[in-house]
Design a protein around this motif. Structure first.
Motif, PDB file in Angstrom:
ATOM      1  N   UNK A 456    -141.183 -12.559 -41.377  1.00 13.84           N
ATOM      2  CA  UNK A 456    -141.904 -11.408 -41.929  1.00 13.84           C
ATOM      3  C   UNK A 456    -142.857 -10.853 -40.880  1.00 13.84           C
ATOM      4  N   UNK A 457    -143.583  -9.852 -41.273  1.00 14.58           N
ATOM      5  CA  UNK A 457    -144.525  -9.255 -40.342  1.00 14.58           C
ATOM      6  C   UNK A 457    -143.812  -8.420 -39.291  1.00 14.58           C
ATOM      7  N   UNK A 458    -144.515  -8.226 -38.185  1.00  7.35           N
ATOM      8  CA  UNK A 458    -143.964  -7.368 -37.132  1.00  7.35           C
ATOM      9  C   UNK A 458    -143.507  -8.246 -35.973  1.00  7.35           C
ATOM     10  N   UNK A 562    -139.949   7.804 -56.643  1.00  8.59           N
ATOM     11  CA  UNK A 562    -140.341   6.519 -57.181  1.00  8.59           C
ATOM     12  C   UNK A 562    -141.264   5.769 -56.219  1.00  8.59           C
ATOM     13  N   UNK A 563    -140.871   5.741 -54.982  1.00  8.86           N
ATOM     14  CA  UNK A 563    -141.618   4.983 -53.979  1.00  8.86           C
ATOM     15  C   UNK A 563    -141.763   5.841 -52.740  1.00  8.86           C
ATOM     16  N   UNK A 564    -142.915   5.806 -52.164  1.00  2.85           N
ATOM     17  CA  UNK A 564    -143.032   6.481 -50.867  1.00  2.85           C
ATOM     18  C   UNK A 564    -143.452   5.460 -49.818  1.00  2.85           C
ATOM     19  N   UNK A 565    -143.038   5.733 -48.618  1.00  2.39           N
ATOM     20  CA  UNK A 565    -143.381   4.842 -47.522  1.00  2.39           C
ATOM     21  C   UNK A 565    -144.475   5.477 -46.684  1.00  2.39           C
ATOM     22  N   UNK A 566    -145.410   4.695 -46.292  1.00  2.00           N
ATOM     23  CA  UNK A 566    -146.455   5.225 -45.439  1.00  2.00           C
ATOM     24  C   UNK A 566    -146.862   4.176 -44.436  1.00  2.00           C
ATOM     25  N   UNK A 567    -147.724   4.565 -43.528  1.00  2.00           N
ATOM     26  CA  UNK A 567    -148.185   3.578 -42.559  1.00  2.00           C
ATOM     27  C   UNK A 567    -149.073   2.539 -43.245  1.00  2.00           C
ATOM     28  N   UNK A 568    -149.116   1.394 -42.633  1.00  2.00           N
ATOM     29  CA  UNK A 568    -149.955   0.323 -43.169  1.00  2.00           C
ATOM     30  C   UNK A 568    -151.417   0.740 -43.056  1.00  2.00           C
ATOM     31  N   UNK A 569    -152.171   0.327 -44.047  1.00  2.00           N
ATOM     32  CA  UNK A 569    -153.593   0.667 -44.038  1.00  2.00           C
ATOM     33  C   UNK A 569    -154.297  -0.086 -42.918  1.00  2.00           C
ATOM     34  N   UNK A 571    -157.656   0.129 -42.162  1.00  2.00           N
ATOM     35  CA  UNK A 571    -159.109   0.158 -42.349  1.00  2.00           C
ATOM     36  C   UNK A 571    -159.745   1.348 -41.669  1.00  2.00           C
ATOM     37  N   UNK A 576    -153.046  -0.355 -35.363  1.00  2.00           N
ATOM     38  CA  UNK A 576    -152.597  -1.706 -35.724  1.00  2.00           C
ATOM     39  C   UNK A 576    -151.487  -2.117 -34.770  1.00  2.00           C
ATOM     40  N   UNK A 580    -152.242  -8.299 -33.730  1.00  2.00           N
ATOM     41  CA  UNK A 580    -153.344  -8.525 -34.663  1.00  2.00           C
ATOM     42  C   UNK A 580    -152.931  -9.398 -35.833  1.00  2.00           C
ATOM     43  N   UNK A 581    -151.650  -9.689 -35.909  1.00  2.00           N
ATOM     44  CA  UNK A 581    -151.199 -10.502 -37.038  1.00  2.00           C
ATOM     45  C   UNK A 581    -151.739 -11.912 -36.933  1.00  2.00           C
TER      46      UNK A 581
ATOM     47  N   UNK B  55    -145.462   4.261 -56.205  1.00  2.00           N
ATOM     48  CA  UNK B  55    -145.675   3.125 -55.321  1.00  2.00           C
ATOM     49  C   UNK B  55    -145.756   3.619 -53.888  1.00  2.00           C
ATOM     50  N   UNK B  57    -145.773   2.266 -50.161  1.00  2.00           N
ATOM     51  CA  UNK B  57    -145.440   1.036 -49.463  1.00  2.00           C
ATOM     52  C   UNK B  57    -145.478   1.263 -47.969  1.00  2.00           C
ATOM     53  N   UNK B  58    -145.882   0.227 -47.265  1.00  2.00           N
ATOM     54  CA  UNK B  58    -145.931   0.338 -45.811  1.00  2.00           C
ATOM     55  C   UNK B  58    -144.513   0.477 -45.244  1.00  2.00           C
ATOM     56  N   UNK B  59    -144.402   1.197 -44.167  1.00  2.00           N
ATOM     57  CA  UNK B  59    -143.083   1.336 -43.533  1.00  2.00           C
ATOM     58  C   UNK B  59    -142.579  -0.011 -43.023  1.00  2.00           C
ATOM     59  N   UNK B 117    -147.926 -11.896 -46.054  1.00  2.00           N
ATOM     60  CA  UNK B 117    -147.672 -11.916 -44.621  1.00  2.00           C
ATOM     61  C   UNK B 117    -146.666 -10.870 -44.197  1.00  2.00           C
ATOM     62  N   UNK B 118    -146.086 -10.194 -45.154  1.00  2.00           N
ATOM     63  CA  UNK B 118    -144.942  -9.358 -44.821  1.00  2.00           C
ATOM     64  C   UNK B 118    -145.306  -8.123 -44.022  1.00  2.00           C
ATOM     65  N   UNK B 119    -146.448  -7.553 -44.345  1.00  2.00           N
ATOM     66  CA  UNK B 119    -146.769  -6.284 -43.697  1.00  2.00           C
ATOM     67  C   UNK B 119    -147.164  -6.493 -42.246  1.00  2.00           C
ATOM     68  N   UNK B 120    -147.780  -7.625 -41.998  1.00  2.00           N
ATOM     69  CA  UNK B 120    -148.193  -7.870 -40.627  1.00  2.00           C
ATOM     70  C   UNK B 120    -149.617  -7.448 -40.343  1.00  2.00           C
ATOM     71  N   UNK B 121    -150.457  -7.437 -41.388  1.00  2.00           N
ATOM     72  CA  UNK B 121    -151.870  -7.199 -41.123  1.00  2.00           C
ATOM     73  C   UNK B 121    -152.586  -8.545 -41.100  1.00  2.00           C
ATOM     74  N   UNK B 215    -151.972  -4.664 -49.969  1.00  2.00           N
ATOM     75  CA  UNK B 215    -151.050  -3.570 -49.681  1.00  2.00           C
ATOM     76  C   UNK B 215    -150.291  -3.093 -50.910  1.00  2.00           C
TER      77      UNK B 215
END
Lengths: 676, 314, 495, 224
Positions: A456-458, A562-569, A571, A576, A580-581, B55, B57-59, B117-121, B215
């Motif tokens: 998971x993660x990046x 239904x769902x939209x995708x956006x950049x991770x928050x 702060x 990011x 930083x993970x 919803x 969701x992060x890319x 842990x999935x998003x990676x923050x 998230x």
């Protein structure tokens, strides 16, 4: 039929080994012939094992090999059938996985023939260990297994770590084999002969049977990897080719368990509760030690190897409980413990092979073995990711997968402690249960770390970013095992029905109560005491999801997507990046603080000073290495002692002829004096 | 068949009243802190609002992120099916005993931690790491407490255990006392209440549960929130019905069932109030103090089990 | 009978011929041919023994029974394979400038002379001739040890000569004492040293004289066997001489010396059996067990200290000779059978190891373990040969060494259970000692500028295949021989 | 007792005492030439003993043994050694004994020890062999002691050969000689050994510049 099947099962791995001898000239032989032969042998083996297991029959074979007065005796009974099936399942999966995996070796420095040859012989050795019915052929098969797997560990011998691991492995295998031999020797001495039949007739005093048992525990434990004689395991498993790691960790350790069961329940017989207490202690220590060390690892395969230590510990807890109950006359409960141990043996074989195959796929595709350099693999290798997740869930003992069932059974056995007479035992067993519970929880934490950090993660590195899905065969091999994880988790009653035959062969008892309420229910002691219905749990999950789907359909917001995708928050700071993970080391940090005396931690902090501003480093690198504490307290002293003795013994070879002649002279005088 | 229907109804009660229970605790807390409480039904409002929202969701989110809320909710729901609320002897309790129950919670937690842990923050990882650390100690403590019961009643089936306690009458057992204390501590830790975690805060240094779900939005968040409320109620019911089962319906007739509903409501109100009081008078602990808290829980559970073996078996 | 004469005459005559004809190019090939002829003669003889059970000749001076027949065949086989190896090897040494043509002549003469003494020692029925042959073996090889004429080689040869000479002199004294004892019971002095006659009259031999005699013989032949503390010559001689000689020393000489020791042990046991002397009837056995165990243990630790590859394996030989001595000392049929098998497999394995070691030291151009690296990467056949050979000698199944060690260990467990502990510790220590040195040599990257050599691996393959065969199943005729020899030595058989 | 023995047996006993004496002499001598001479005398006395036994027993083949012994031990080997040290220029060399008193004491106790060991055999000994086994064993052990106490190659060879004299003496006095084949074989071996020793002197001198074998300690396992 079993006769033919047995011959075929035994012949095909050898055929595969021989076929691979041509692999250097025609690399295609490995993919198109050697692995299919192995797989075919595995399929035959599955049928053979299941046939024997389900029908509970046994057959003996004598082959004109071995000593003139002691030919090779092979015997196929239900217990052997169980283990043959177990080996074969993994072999089949490996034979699908292998062809894709070894592609990277095709242009490597090492000849493929060596790999294929020893793989075939390794599998052959494992089959023979399970089938052997006399001490001599057992030892030959056992050592064949050790030696060939050693050659596989050192296959990529250009790396120093592999050489070191190989040496350690072989040395410990040798010591273990000697202990086993000695244990057999005691039985043979009392029982007049080296066939298992003769050894069964031995009447041993408590002292002698305990000595035999302890030697067996040492010998088989060394192979199985109980603490503190586990050290070869985290060294050898990571360095072997991954499909071999799967076989070693998944199957070979189980063969050691087989040997231990055969020795203590069948050959020595008459198990004592004191042995059970010893096993319980060993099991608890191994389980906790294994999982705590696993938490500190960031090399994926090394981490999995430590988890093998943990799971072997769990199996030993089951065995220990079983022996305590058998030794105190509670046959039903003893059988329950044995069933739990066997079940966990099966489960561990499957999910650990699955995980090692997954780790192999990751290693092959990303060329990384350190989790700190992985990340985001799930989106790059979705199937491997899915199957790996199933493996993680199974090994973390979460319902409704298979790992849960066997741990549940172990808990159920432990909870029957009040039926024991001895107050001390009653008090000890709950402690074991507590450590098992702690182990399970820590294992879950560890696999959250594993999966979260690596899949998971990046992606943390370029290699991880560029990873792509493994080949179809590799995925299929993993898929097979993943499906089995689910099947054995959801249909425990059926599995236990089969295992019952194995325990029947071993101890003449079976656990009929467990399946008395039909295939839907698992009731180890009685329905009042405990029950579990894995099929209904699965059904419940499915129903819940269906119900949700209906609710969702009704409540679905209409009009917009239904769902939209956006950049991770971020702060609000922006930028990011994958670094930083949380890292694997960071993830385990809280646990590290709690259990800090368990490890010998070596922290290394490297600061790269910035030009002009020495106070503010440009880069800080942090590395953590958890050294196995047994090195300092057990192995290094032994090594030092050995070297000291060797040095003092070496002094007698002074180089001076006069001294040498004096030796002869004094010896002569002494002997003459001695005889007069 | 009736029993199965009753069991489903009971599960439905759990589902329906879990937000209400959360609302009740919040209300008592507000009273104690001299604040004006929101409506008792506010949690329902929140859930409805979340469900209707889009919803976001992060890319970088993967399938695990999307699936996790459903698995969390389903696992908690399964737990609700097997815990007796108003009646014992329901067929569903045989599906899973108390160890499996712990397994369901563990499954939910596993996926929640993975999702974190999935998003990676850094937040997600931090939350997951802390959550798994706490559960690594809390889970064994809970199992130990449960084992004390199981040994006392020679069963891990909740129905049988409750039956046993009912049939035994008012007996003061040291083992059960310790088990109760341990269960309370574990319950607080597992449901993320003060002093282990604070569900109301989003301060990065202290977040645990909230850090993992940071998230999430929309219906995913709704499911997770609702599952958390359900878990809180499950733990409360578990503690109440095991240690103070009186009033629960042991036969399935209307009188007993209505008595049971009344009894459980009353008991839940009291327990909720107690929780609110404790949350008001205590401050959140530093993360590494939590360890001591949990070790205490584990020790209590072990003392419970040992006192059963040493003092109560003859 | 004829075959026996051929077996003895071929090496004797060819030794003389090699000395007379001087160094020719064909000497190496000739060496192979005569070794082959000798091997064929022994095979022929073996078949006769197989049919008749035994061969006697020259008025009882020669006698082939089941104890020595397989050793004779083994000697001829190892002699043959080593000669196969030695031709290219010695040629290479000559080209490297380590040897002059004159010394090649000495080499070939000594080689066949040595084989002659071995066959003589094995086939004779006369204790005196046995001694003469063993002394002859020392004389035949001592100049081979100093063949390279380096200071180390001279030193090693001098030590070898003096220590073995002194040792073997004790054996002669022991033989004289036996003769003295025999003279009391055997009227014809010409018959009094014949082993078969002595065995018949063993019970009448005076026990005290026989004990003293045995002590001298034990020290004497034990020196040649390489028993600690008389072993000191062995590593020096092995490491400094040419490798083919190390192979035959380890593979043959030690065996034959042990054979001699066992022959006299039979007599001593016979003399002590009626328990007149106040000594334990197993005195000889106990002494052998003690020396065996001591050698085995000390050699195991010595392995850890080695820096020279040939010394390493020579200590391994001491270790195994100790094991066999121990096994013969135990004196029970199982152990004796195991020891007889061990003699065979050790000889085959160790000589093949020395052959690969020879190639390895040519590849690395040194015998220093620290400088031998990456053999598998450089020349897989040599690297794997060394690896598998060492695994075999370390007692890994399915090789035959395992079988014999298995038998020995089980016999020990049945008779002296507590002695298994030092045995097992010793095995583990020795194993660690071998592999800690072996690992860096065979594995790893190929060092720069290291190239393979022309190696004839067939001897190794043949011998290891035989060892493998013996590990998987012992052929019936061999088992029969072992069993008869066991009966001869311990009085009862297994089959 | 002694007086009851025939004269030639008394002679044999006297000879055995003299052989023992020469062994002591060998131990104590420091001049190379004297060592060789003492050794030659010892050989001659062994040969004489053999001849006496041959005469006494009437075993004719023992005359051959006696001749061989005389030729080898009293003549050939001393001559060879003499020639070699002359060629090697060592004729005036002194081979000092390092601890003469201690060596002598050890030697004396060895003789007593041998007597002690051989005592049980005495009851068997036929008339002429009384205690000669103890004497021959002493000669053997003294030979070994000489090997141990000397550092020079030549003395070591002499010690070695004197040790073999003890063997010859044992064979002849205890058992009236070995069978002929064996005797011949032994003689042949000794001959070859002597030649090889000769060869070695040159090798050693070439490599080490002297015949001092105390330099031989390159091959050792100790740390230094």
């Amino acid at each position: 039929m079993s006769d033919t099947f047995l011959l075929v099962t035994l012949f095909l791995p050898v055929a595969s080994a021989l076929a691979s001898l041509f692999a250097d000239r025609y690399p295609v032989v490995m993919r198109k012939l050697a692995f299919p032969l192995l797989g075919l042998g595995g399929i035959f083996g599955v049928f053979l094992g299941l046939d024997t297991l389900l029908h509970g029959n046994s057959a003996t074979f004598v082959y004109p090999l071995g000593l003139p007065w002691l030919n090779w005796h092979l015997r196929l009974d239900s217990l052997a059938g169980f283990f043959i099936a177990l080996i074969s399942i993994v072999v089949v999966a490996v034979s699908f996985f292998g062809p894709g995996y070894i592609r990277e070796f095709e242009h490597g420095k090492q000849p493929l023939s060596i790999l294929g040859l020893f793989t075939g012989l390794f599998i052959e050795g494992m089959y023979l260990v399970v089938l052997a019915d006399d001490a001599y052929s057992f030892m030959i098969a056992w050592e064949l297994m050790s030696l060939t797997s050693y050659f596989l560990v050192t296959y990529q011998h250009q790396r120093a770590a592999n050489r070191r691991a190989g040496f350690l492995y072989l040395l410990m295998a040798e010591v273990g084999a000697l202990a086993i031999l000695l244990s057999f020797g005691i039985l043979a001495g009392f029982g007049d002969g080296f066939t298992f039949d003769a050894m069964r007739t031995a009447h041993l005093s408590f002292t002698w049977s305990t000595i035999a048992f302890s030697l067996g525990l040492l010998g088989f434990g060394m192979k199985a990897g109980i603490v503190p004689i586990h050290v070869w395991l985290p060294e050898a498993h990571p360095v072997a080719p991954s499909h071999i790691s799967a076989l070693m960790s998944g199957v070979m350790l189980k063969v050691a368990i087989y040997g231990f069961m055969r020795l203590s329940y069948d050959l020595i017989g008459n198990v004592q509760w004191t042995w059970g207490v010893a096993l319980l202690a060993v099991g608890c220590i191994s389980a906790l030690f294994g999982v705590l060390y696993a938490l500190m690892q960031h090399d994926l395969k090394r981490l999995l190897a430590y988890h093998s230590v943990e799971n072997i510990g769990i199996i030993f807890i089951g065995l220990g409980l079983s022996m305590i109950f058998y030794g105190t006359g509670h046959e039903l409960l003893g059988t329950l413990g044995l069933v739990a141990a066997l079940y966990h043996t099966l489960n561990h074989a499957i999910f650990k092979s699955l995980l090692f195959l997954g780790a192999g796929a990751v290693l092959q595709r990303s060329h990384e073995h350190d989790m700190e350099y992985m990340g985001g693999l799930l989106s790059r290798m979705p199937w491997t990711g899915l199957f790996f997740l199933i493996g993680c869930i199974s090994i973390s003992a979460l319902p409704p997968f298979n790992g849960f069932v066997s741990e549940w059974l172990t808990f159920q056995t432990a909870l029957q402690a009040p039926s024991l007479q001895s107050g001390v035992l009653r008090a000890v067993i709950p402690l074991a249960a507590a450590s098992l519970a702690l182990t399970g929880a820590l294992a879950a934490a560890c696999f959250v770390k594993v999966y979260g950090i690596s899949f998971l993660g990046l992606p943390r590195t370029r290699n991880a970013r560029r990873t792509s899905e493994a080949s179809r065969g590799m995925v299929f091999g993993q898929g097979l095992l993943a499906v089995l994880c689910l099947i054995f988790g959801v249909f425990p009653s059926m599995t236990i029905n089969a295992i019952n035959n194995a325990t029947l062969a071993l101890t003449h008892h079976s656990l009929d109560t467990a399946t008395a309420h039909g295939w839907l229910w698992l009731t180890p002691v009685s329905a009042q005491t405990a029950s579990y219905s894995a099929p209904l749990v699965l059904l419940g999950v499915l129903l819940a999801l269906v119900a949700w789907a209906i609710v969702y359909y009704i409540l679905r917001p209409s009009g917009h997507a239904d769902t939209v995708r956006g950049p991770t928050w971020d702060c609000g700071f922006g930028g990011l990046n994958p670094r930083m993970q949380y890292t694997a080391t960071a993830f385990a940090m809280p646990i590290r603080r709690i259990f800090s005396p368990v490890w010998r931690l070596h922290e290394k902090i490297e600061r790269e000073p910035r030009k002009g501003l020495p106070e503010e480093p440009a880069e800080i690198r942090y590395q953590l290495h958890a050294e196995d504490i047994t090195w300092k307290w057990i192995y290094q002293p032994i090594e030092r002692l050995l070297n000291i003795i060797a040095r003092s013994v070496g002094r007698i070879q002074t180089g001076h002829l006069r001294h040498y002649l004096t030796y002869t002279f004094v010896t002569l005088i002494l002997l003459l004096w001695l005889i007069t | 068949m009736n029993n199965w229907i009753l069991a489903l109804i009971q599960a439905a009660l759990f589902i329906i009243f879990a937000p209400l229970f959360a609302g009740w605790i919040k209300r008592v807390k507000c009273w104690l802190q001299n604040r004006r409480p929101p409506s008792l039904l506010q949690p329902y409002q929140d859930l409805r609002r979340l469900l209707s929202k889009q919803v976001v969701m992060s890319v970088d989110a993967s399938a695990v992120f999307r699936v996790a809320p459903y698995i969390v909710a389903a696992a908690t729901l399964l737990a609700a099916i097997v815990v007796p609320l108003i009646a014992v002897n329901l067929p569903t309790t045989a599906i899973a005993d108390v160890i499996v129950l712990a397994g369901f919670f563990a499954l939910a937690r596993f996926f929640l931690a993975l999702a974190g842990m999935d998003i990676g923050t850094a937040f997600g990882g931090m939350g997951s790491s802390r959550e798994m650390t706490i559960s690594a100690l809390a889970e064994p403590a809970m199992l130990m407490a449960v084992f004390t019961l199981a040994m006392v009643a020679s069963s891990t089936n909740l129905s049988t255990v409750i039956h046993y306690v009912l049939a035994d009458g008012m007996v003061l057992r040291p083992s059960l006392l310790f088990a109760l204390l341990s269960m309370l501590l574990v319950g607080i830790a597992e449901t993320g209440r003060i002093p282990v975690d604070n569900p109301a805060t989003h301060l990065e240094l202290t977040m645990i549960h909230e850090a993992m779900i940071l998230e999430y939005s929309g219906r995913h968040l709704a499911l997770i929130e609702w599952a958390a409320q359900l878990k809180l109620m499950l733990y409360s019911v578990l503690i109440i019905n095991i240690f103070f089962p009186w009033g629960i319906a042991s036969e399935l007739n209307l009188v007993m069932l209505s008595t049971a509903i009344f009894a459980i409501t009353a008991k839940l109100m009291i327990l909720g109030a107690v929780l609110a009081v404790s949350e008001t008078i205590m401050a959140k602990m530093r993360l590494f103090r939590v360890t001591i808290f949990l070790v205490l829980a584990l020790t209590l559970a072990l003392i419970g089990i040992l006192s059963h073996i040493v003092l109560e078996i003859h | 009978m004829n075959a026996l004469i051929l077996t003895l005459l071929i090496p004797l005559l060819s030794s003389v011929a090699m000395a007379v004809m001087g160094q020719k190019k064909i000497a190496g090939s000739l060496n192979i041919i005569v070794s082959l002829a000798q091997f064929i003669a022994t095979l022929f003889m073996t078949s006769v023994v197989f049919k008749q059970g035994h061969i006697g000749a020259s008025n009882g001076q020669f006698y082939i029974d089941s104890f020595n027949v397989y050793l004779i065949a083994l000697t001829a086989l190892v002699g043959l394979t080593t000669s196969l190896f030695s031709r290219p090897y010695m040629e290479q040494e000559r080209q490297n400038g380590r040897l002059s043509t004159n010394r090649m002549r000495l080499y070939h003469t000594s080689y066949q002379g040595f084989l002659f003494t071995m066959q003589l020692a094995l086939s004779t029925n006369n204790l005196g001739i046995l001694w003469v042959a063993l002394e002859g073996a020392t004389l035949a090889t001592v100049l081979l040890v100093s063949l390279y004429r380096t200071p180390e080689a001279i030193e090693a040869a001098w030590k070898y000569f003096i220590i073995c000479g002194v040792g073997i002199a004790q054996a002669l004294f022991g033989t004289v004492l036996i003769y003295f004892a025999a003279a009391q019971v055997i009227p014809d002095p010409e018959q009094a040293l014949l082993i078969r006659v002595l065995v018949e009259h063993a019970a009448g031999l005076h026990p005290i004289i026989m004990t003293i005699a045995f002590v001298f013989l034990l020290v004497g032949y034990g020196t040649k066997v390489g028993l600690v503390p008389m072993h000191t010559w062995l590593p020096d001689a092995h490491s400094e001489g040419p490798t083919p000689m190390s192979a035959v020393l380890s593979g043959l000489l030690l065996n034959v010396a042990l054979y001699a020791l066992v022959r006299v042990k039979i007599l001593t046991d016979g003399a002590l059996a009626n328990n007149l002397s106040g000594h334990s009837p197993h005195l000889a056995g106990y002494l052998m067990m003690g020396f065996g165990l001591l050698s085995f243990t000390v050699a195991g630790y010595m392995l850890h200290r080695q820096r020279d590859i040939k010394r390493l394996f020579s200590y391994s030989s001491i270790e195994h000779m100790g094991l066999m001595t121990f096994a013969f000392g135990l004196g029970v049929p199982l152990a004796t059978f195991g020891a007889l098998l061990h003699m065979t497999v050790h000889s085959l394995t160790k000589s093949s190891i020395f052959i690969t070691v020879g190639h390895a030291s040519h590849i690395a151009q040194t015998q220093k373990i620290d400088n031998i690296r990456g053999l598998i990467a450089t020349q897989p056949s040599v690297g794997w040969g060394l690896l598998i050979g060492t695994a075999a000698i370390a007692g890994f199944p399915p090789f035959g060494v395992f079988t014999s060690e298995f038998l020995l260990l089980s016999a020990t467990m049945q008779t002296h259970p507590w002695l298994t502990i030092p045995l097992l510790v010793g095995l583990a220590v020795a194993f660690a000692g071998l592999f800690r040195h072996l690992h860096p040599m065979v594995y790893g990257e190929k060092p720069a500028e290291q190239t393979g050599v022309q190696a004839n691996m067939w001897p190794v393959i043949i011998q290891l295949a035989l060892v493998l065969w013996l590990g998987l199943s012992i052929p019936d005729f061999l088992a029969q021989w072992f069993d008869q020899a066991t009966q001869l030595i311990t009085g009862s058989g297994l089959l | 007792m002694l007086t009851q023995l025939p004269f030639y047996q008394q002679a044999i006993l006297t000879l055995s005492a003299m052989i023992l004496f020469t062994s002591f002499a060998l131990l104590a001598q420091s001049r190379v030439v004297s060592i060789i001479h003492a050794f030659a005398w010892q050989g001659a006395m062994v040969a004489l003993t053999t001849a006496l036994v041959a005469y006494d027993t009437g075993l004719h083949h023992l005359y051959i043994s006696a001749f061989l012994t005389l030729a080898l031990k009293a003549l050939f080997i001393p001559w060879l050694l003499h020639r070699l040290i002359r060629r090697l220029g060592l004729i005036r060399e002194l081979h000092t004994v390092e601890h003469p008193v201690m060596t002598m004491m050890i030697a004396t106790s060895l003789v007593i020890f041998c007597y002690y060991v051989a005592q049980p055999i005495e009851q068997f000994s036929e008339t002429i062999t009384r205690n000669t086994i103890a004497i021959s064993m002493s000669v053997i052990l003294l030979g070994m002691l000489m090997l141990i106490s000397r550092n020079k190659a030549v003395s070591q060879v002499v010690g070695f050969m004197s040790l073999e004299n003890g063997l010859f003496f044992a064979a002849i006095s205890a058992t009236n000689g070995m069978p002929m084949v064996v005797e011949l074989g032994i003689a042949f071996d000794v001959l070859i050994a002597a030649v090889i020793f000769g060869v070695f002197f040159f090798h050693i001198r070439d490599s080490f510049d002297s015949l001092d074998v105390s330099q031989f300690h390159r091959l050792s396992e100790s740390d230094e």
